[in-house]
Enzyme design. Sequence first.
Site, mmCIF file in Angstrom:
data_model
loop_
_atom_site.group_PDB
_atom_site.id
_atom_site.type_symbol
_atom_site.label_atom_id
_atom_site.label_comp_id
_atom_site.label_asym_id
_atom_site.label_seq_id
_atom_site.Cartn_x
_atom_site.Cartn_y
_atom_site.Cartn_z
ATOM 1 N N GLY A 189 0.844 -1.194 0.000
ATOM 2 C CA GLY A 189 0.000 0.000 0.000
ATOM 3 C C GLY A 189 0.882 1.247 0.000
ATOM 4 O O GLY A 189 2.060 1.200 -0.398
ATOM 5 N N TRP B 74 -8.786 2.115 -1.347
ATOM 6 C CA TRP B 74 -10.183 2.471 -1.061
ATOM 7 C C TRP B 74 -10.324 3.832 -0.401
ATOM 8 O O TRP B 74 -11.439 4.280 -0.126
ATOM 9 C CB TRP B 74 -10.835 1.368 -0.208
ATOM 10 C CG TRP B 74 -10.779 0.099 -0.969
ATOM 11 C CD1 TRP B 74 -9.942 -0.955 -0.737
ATOM 12 C CD2 TRP B 74 -11.497 -0.216 -2.167
ATOM 13 N NE1 TRP B 74 -10.106 -1.907 -1.700
ATOM 14 C CE2 TRP B 74 -11.060 -1.480 -2.590
ATOM 15 C CE3 TRP B 74 -12.461 0.447 -2.915
ATOM 16 C CZ2 TRP B 74 -11.563 -2.087 -3.747
ATOM 17 C CZ3 TRP B 74 -12.962 -0.156 -4.057
ATOM 18 C CH2 TRP B 74 -12.514 -1.417 -4.455
ATOM 19 N N GLU C 277 -12.733 18.267 6.219
ATOM 20 C CA GLU C 277 -13.278 17.095 6.922
ATOM 21 C C GLU C 277 -13.357 17.410 8.409
ATOM 22 O O GLU C 277 -12.764 18.387 8.879
ATOM 23 C CB GLU C 277 -12.403 15.865 6.658
ATOM 24 C CG GLU C 277 -12.527 15.375 5.208
ATOM 25 C CD GLU C 277 -11.686 14.153 4.898
ATOM 26 O OE1 GLU C 277 -10.795 13.817 5.692
ATOM 27 O OE2 GLU C 277 -11.926 13.540 3.847
ATOM 28 N N HIS D 183 -15.761 4.819 11.768
ATOM 29 C CA HIS D 183 -16.165 5.905 10.872
ATOM 30 C C HIS D 183 -17.668 6.077 11.033
ATOM 31 O O HIS D 183 -18.413 5.097 11.021
ATOM 32 C CB HIS D 183 -15.816 5.564 9.427
ATOM 33 C CG HIS D 183 -15.837 6.751 8.515
ATOM 34 N ND1 HIS D 183 -16.996 7.394 8.171
ATOM 35 C CD2 HIS D 183 -14.835 7.426 7.899
ATOM 36 C CE1 HIS D 183 -16.710 8.408 7.367
ATOM 37 N NE2 HIS D 183 -15.401 8.456 7.187
ATOM 38 N N ARG E 264 -14.540 12.516 14.463
ATOM 39 C CA ARG E 264 -15.419 11.396 14.135
ATOM 40 C C ARG E 264 -15.758 10.486 15.310
ATOM 41 O O ARG E 264 -16.791 9.816 15.271
ATOM 42 C CB ARG E 264 -14.877 10.593 12.953
ATOM 43 C CG ARG E 264 -13.495 10.081 13.073
ATOM 44 C CD ARG E 264 -13.133 9.254 11.863
ATOM 45 N NE ARG E 264 -13.063 10.043 10.637
ATOM 46 C CZ ARG E 264 -12.320 9.688 9.583
ATOM 47 N NH1 ARG E 264 -11.620 8.588 9.622
ATOM 48 N NH2 ARG E 264 -12.291 10.416 8.507
ATOM 49 N N HIS F 18 -13.078 1.467 11.177
ATOM 50 C CA HIS F 18 -12.477 2.124 10.007
ATOM 51 C C HIS F 18 -10.961 2.185 10.060
ATOM 52 O O HIS F 18 -10.302 2.079 9.026
ATOM 53 C CB HIS F 18 -13.048 3.535 9.924
ATOM 54 C CG HIS F 18 -12.556 4.341 8.774
ATOM 55 N ND1 HIS F 18 -12.800 3.998 7.462
ATOM 56 C CD2 HIS F 18 -11.831 5.496 8.721
ATOM 57 C CE1 HIS F 18 -12.266 4.904 6.652
ATOM 58 N NE2 HIS F 18 -11.656 5.811 7.391
ATOM 59 N N ARG G 242 -7.544 9.357 15.486
ATOM 60 C CA ARG G 242 -6.891 9.914 14.292
ATOM 61 C C ARG G 242 -7.744 11.000 13.649
ATOM 62 O O ARG G 242 -8.948 10.831 13.446
ATOM 63 C CB ARG G 242 -6.680 8.796 13.265
ATOM 64 C CG ARG G 242 -6.124 9.284 11.947
ATOM 65 C CD ARG G 242 -5.956 8.133 10.994
ATOM 66 N NE ARG G 242 -7.222 7.597 10.575
ATOM 67 C CZ ARG G 242 -7.822 7.883 9.425
ATOM 68 N NH1 ARG G 242 -7.254 8.725 8.569
ATOM 69 N NH2 ARG G 242 -8.963 7.321 9.109
HETATM 70 P P1 FAD Z 1 -2.614 -0.862 3.226
HETATM 71 O O1 FAD Z 1 -2.848 0.107 2.138
HETATM 72 O O2 FAD Z 1 -3.816 -1.421 3.916
HETATM 73 O O3 FAD Z 1 -1.761 -2.035 2.604
HETATM 74 C C1 FAD Z 1 -1.465 -3.180 3.371
HETATM 75 C C2 FAD Z 1 -0.630 -4.089 2.510
HETATM 76 O O4 FAD Z 1 -0.109 -5.128 3.305
HETATM 77 C C3 FAD Z 1 -1.388 -4.748 1.379
HETATM 78 O O5 FAD Z 1 -0.573 -4.793 0.242
HETATM 79 C C4 FAD Z 1 -1.614 -6.154 1.897
HETATM 80 O O6 FAD Z 1 -1.713 -7.122 0.876
HETATM 81 C C5 FAD Z 1 -0.332 -6.356 2.663
HETATM 82 N N1 FAD Z 1 -0.387 -7.399 3.685
HETATM 83 C C6 FAD Z 1 -1.163 -7.446 4.793
HETATM 84 N N2 FAD Z 1 -0.926 -8.582 5.460
HETATM 85 C C7 FAD Z 1 0.004 -9.258 4.766
HETATM 86 C C8 FAD Z 1 0.631 -10.502 4.912
HETATM 87 N N3 FAD Z 1 0.363 -11.336 5.931
HETATM 88 N N4 FAD Z 1 1.528 -10.899 3.978
HETATM 89 C C9 FAD Z 1 1.819 -10.110 2.914
HETATM 90 N N5 FAD Z 1 1.251 -8.920 2.719
HETATM 91 C C10 FAD Z 1 0.352 -8.503 3.632
HETATM 92 N N6 FAD Z 1 -6.897 7.680 5.072
HETATM 93 C C11 FAD Z 1 -6.659 8.937 4.650
HETATM 94 O O7 FAD Z 1 -5.649 9.541 5.035
HETATM 95 N N7 FAD Z 1 -7.528 9.549 3.792
HETATM 96 C C12 FAD Z 1 -8.662 8.937 3.329
HETATM 97 O O8 FAD Z 1 -9.400 9.514 2.558
HETATM 98 C C13 FAD Z 1 -8.928 7.617 3.778
HETATM 99 N N8 FAD Z 1 -10.043 6.973 3.367
HETATM 100 C C14 FAD Z 1 -10.212 5.658 3.715
HETATM 101 C C15 FAD Z 1 -11.307 4.954 3.202
HETATM 102 C C16 FAD Z 1 -11.452 3.611 3.499
HETATM 103 C C17 FAD Z 1 -12.634 2.860 2.934
HETATM 104 C C18 FAD Z 1 -10.531 2.961 4.346
HETATM 105 C C19 FAD Z 1 -10.698 1.510 4.699
HETATM 106 C C20 FAD Z 1 -9.466 3.669 4.881
HETATM 107 C C21 FAD Z 1 -9.298 5.007 4.572
HETATM 108 N N9 FAD Z 1 -8.210 5.733 5.066
HETATM 109 C C22 FAD Z 1 -7.989 7.007 4.641
HETATM 110 C C23 FAD Z 1 -7.173 5.057 5.831
HETATM 111 C C24 FAD Z 1 -6.004 4.728 4.892
HETATM 112 O O9 FAD Z 1 -6.517 4.321 3.636
HETATM 113 C C25 FAD Z 1 -5.128 3.620 5.442
HETATM 114 O O10 FAD Z 1 -4.787 3.898 6.767
HETATM 115 C C26 FAD Z 1 -3.861 3.503 4.620
HETATM 116 O O11 FAD Z 1 -4.153 3.354 3.264
HETATM 117 C C27 FAD Z 1 -3.031 2.333 5.106
HETATM 118 O O12 FAD Z 1 -1.969 2.159 4.204
HETATM 119 P P2 FAD Z 1 -0.866 1.076 4.518
HETATM 120 O O13 FAD Z 1 0.144 1.206 3.448
HETATM 121 O O14 FAD Z 1 -0.439 1.181 5.923
HETATM 122 O O15 FAD Z 1 -1.654 -0.309 4.386
HETATM 123 C C1 SIN Z 2 -13.150 9.629 4.515
HETATM 124 O O1 SIN Z 2 -13.034 9.910 3.327
HETATM 125 O O2 SIN Z 2 -14.113 9.934 5.224
HETATM 126 C C2 SIN Z 2 -12.050 8.892 5.156
HETATM 127 C C3 SIN Z 2 -10.993 9.823 5.517
HETATM 128 C C4 SIN Z 2 -10.070 9.154 6.458
HETATM 129 O O3 SIN Z 2 -10.345 8.065 6.934
HETATM 130 O O4 SIN Z 2 -9.039 9.761 6.750
#
Ligand code: FAD
Ligand code: SIN
Length: 537
Positions: free
Chosen positions: A16, A47, A118, A243, A294, A355, A390
């Site tokens: 991610g 997402w 927001e 959320h 939130r 969330h 957060r």
């Molecule tokens: P992720 O993007 O969740 O990626 C995790 C990665 O780890 C994936 O590739 C997965 O396959 C991998 N992984 C997990 N377990 C394993 C394993 N055992 N072995 C190998 N790989 C593994 N935040 C904002 O700042 N703004 C927003 O607008 C916002 N909107 C959101 C909307 C939604 C619907 C959601 C669910 C969250 C939102 N958030 C938002 C929060 C934000 O998206 C996440 O906190 C952030 O994207 C997390 O990124 P990350 O790189 O830490 O993990």
């Molecule tokens: C949202 O778009 O409401 C999510 C934003 C966030 O989780 O930071």
Amino acid sequence: MATRPQSFDAVIIGSGAAGLTAALNLARTMKVAVLSKGDLNAGSTTWAQGGIAAVLEAGDTFESHISDTMIAGAGLNDPRTVEFVVENAPRAIRRLAELGVPFNPDENGEEGWHLTREGGHSARRIVHVDDATGWSVQEALERAARAEPNLTLLPDMVAIDLVTGKHSPSEENDGRQVWGVYAYNRRARRVDTIVGKATVLATGGAGRTYLFSTAPRGATGDGIAMAWRAGSRVSNMEFMQFHPTCLYNLEVKNFLITEAVRGEGGLLKLPPGVEGGGERFMPRFDMRGELAPRDIVARAIDHEIKRLGLDYVHLDISHKGDSFVEQHFPTIHKKLLGLGIDMTKEPIPVVPAQHYTCGGVLVDRAGRTDLPGLYAAGEVSQSGLHGANRLASNSLLECLVYGEAAAQHILEHRADMAAPPDIRPWDESRVRNPDEEVVVQHNWREIRRFMWDYVGIVRTDKRLERAAHRVAMLKAEVEEYYGNFRVSPDLIELRNLITVADLIVRSARERPESRGLHYNFDNPHSLPVASDTVLVP
Ligand code: FAD
Ligand code: SIN
């Protein structure tokens, strides 16, 4: 069949925003592997809807973004971490733009980007790509990663456990050094050993510990559980963010309605047919109304749902007119039309859902964990940025800033990093094929149900005690199952889910107060001094 370890300079677990940011920084000079347990884009990053917070306009200030973050965090944030992230935000956004993220331009034709608002933000400071920001961010990072010759992308690899010195026949130290990971290779149906001098956990959050969550299927807290088993401290797991506005729909259970809908004027109302039907209720709970942080909005909705016996409340933005809604929220509008809801004309039924995981693996400002060679970045970590709650759109930001910080630290110290020793291959000599897959599915459902019922938006001492009993029972059952049978992706996740559920319940029971996202009906007040919950393995 055991395979020879695959060796890299750095191993990143997660593809991610956090993982790919770290990988892109490292791959300029190091050989890097990025593992993802399914498709590369299956994490939460894809997402994300609302956007990313950063001070980008002359009228806004770092002090204001810092202050909003600390107010939301209820006094538990680490002020130096907050400063570090907020001050690095504009640069991180510009870097994404250079990688091709097409942030929406200013609506008045001025130079710069359109900034939305927001809850909890005292200024407009969220850059976004319509209402599907994460999709564009993930796409741009993946495109850059695919073009990088030093980077090996390994999808369909489910990390099982960190490889440490304890897995080496030649280890002479305390065995805490991390050297990579054992991972189940879904395509080859075997366990591979991937080793490196440095390992970065970027596995995202643990939303799927709860029955209702906006997080994708794979958010099972794997990185938190792996780090804990390897001996790293885990912190603040009681702070699970709910959320306020997840779509209420019997078929589509985890579709988020972005907070930006409220930021752009959306109002929360009681549905018709009850006392006060059609009227706003947020002003009764907080003077900031729909734009309160939130945790406050989610608790208010939960309160009204329970008080009036509702299934949902309404989120209404129809008064802003067709073109405004279609222009600002094209993805949500289209999705809802497909479900028979026209948000330009009628309110959207919404409920709170889990969330975001504020707690996680404890890290310093370079993303270092307790374990030598192991870093963590993004939602898997607890960096001190979010405190007890957060602030919206601060999490993608944390991924970008900490992904880079971890990479920077590795690059600066690479000359001192030893090559991995010999590592024992994964041992399957004492396990057999599972006899009853139903155990795994049943326990998955049970964990998510009791966590929702007993460790949700409002907790009590009795509910937490009940949850602790269930955790203990299921933990024993899952451990026995895990010890006897060959691993599968579902079993790996189940083992992690119960570990994380245990960490959440233990953390919640260790906090004798209510603060931020942790609200305990039996201890409704905050203690005078805020302190982190730190669990030591
Ligand atoms: P992720 O993007 O969740 O990626 C995790 C990665 O780890 C994936 O590739 C997965 O396959 C991998 N992984 C997990 N377990 C394993 C394993 N055992 N072995 C190998 N790989 C593994 N935040 C904002 O700042 N703004 C927003 O607008 C916002 N909107 C959101 C909307 C939604 C619907 C959601 C669910 C969250 C939102 N958030 C938002 C929060 C934000 O998206 C996440 O906190 C952030 O994207 C997390 O990124 P990350 O790189 O830490 O993990
Ligand atoms: C949202 O778009 O409401 C999510 C934003 C966030 O989780 O930071």
